[in-house]
Motif scaffolding. Sequence first.
Motif, PDB file in Angstrom:
ATOM      1  N   GLN A  50      16.698  38.574 -27.919  1.00  0.00           N
ATOM      2  CA  GLN A  50      17.352  38.190 -29.172  1.00  0.00           C
ATOM      3  C   GLN A  50      18.793  38.685 -29.191  1.00  0.00           C
ATOM      4  N   TYR A  61      20.741  36.550 -26.866  1.00  0.00           N
ATOM      5  CA  TYR A  61      20.911  35.233 -27.480  1.00  0.00           C
ATOM      6  C   TYR A  61      22.018  35.296 -28.533  1.00  0.00           C
ATOM      7  N   ARG A  88      25.355  35.523 -26.878  1.00  0.00           N
ATOM      8  CA  ARG A  88      25.786  34.217 -26.366  1.00  0.00           C
ATOM      9  C   ARG A  88      26.245  33.326 -27.515  1.00  0.00           C
ATOM     10  N   GLN A  89      25.500  33.352 -28.630  1.00  0.00           N
ATOM     11  CA  GLN A  89      25.882  32.537 -29.780  1.00  0.00           C
ATOM     12  C   GLN A  89      27.247  32.980 -30.302  1.00  0.00           C
TER      13      GLN A  89
END
Length: 181
Positions: free
Chosen positions: A104, A107, A110-111
């Motif tokens: 998470q 992620y 990266r977002q």
Amino acid sequence: GDFGLARVPDTTSWPMTTSPAGTRGYMAPELWRVGAQYDAPCDVYSLGVTGLELLTGGLAPQGLSQRADIPPQLKELLLSMVQHEPTRRPNIIGCHQGFVKIGQIEYLKRQAQVAAAKWEAQAREAQAAAAREAQAREAQAAAAREAQARGEQERQENARKAREQEAREREARQQRQARQQ
């Protein structure tokens, strides 16, 4: 297959062998003791060593310190999984939760990177649009100055022609007057 080593946890069936078997570097240290029992912490250790090898190319936990590209949370989790004392290792659920949390976090990173890249692209586009707009305004201003200069030249040319016409007319009147006398 499992070479006759596997058994279903919490059952009375035993593997076909009574001695530890496997590759020493991947086996939990407690399995090398006489009378050792194979349990879930052994799996955690083996998974941790496998993770170390995948990320560092070796089995030594020290290899993690040389890799700046590995998230600190993942380093911490893997190091906890390869503790020599089984009670210091996380349980299977703890490993799962750790990997999920790391996933998470990665992620979200990266977002955030994607969002930052989009924002930077939008900012660059806005700057480019502002530069194009400034160039257009400058071109309009230059065209207006040029038109004004042409208008001034035409006005001066017309004034010169009017003076010349006036001078010709004055000369023609003077010649008519001179003939009449």
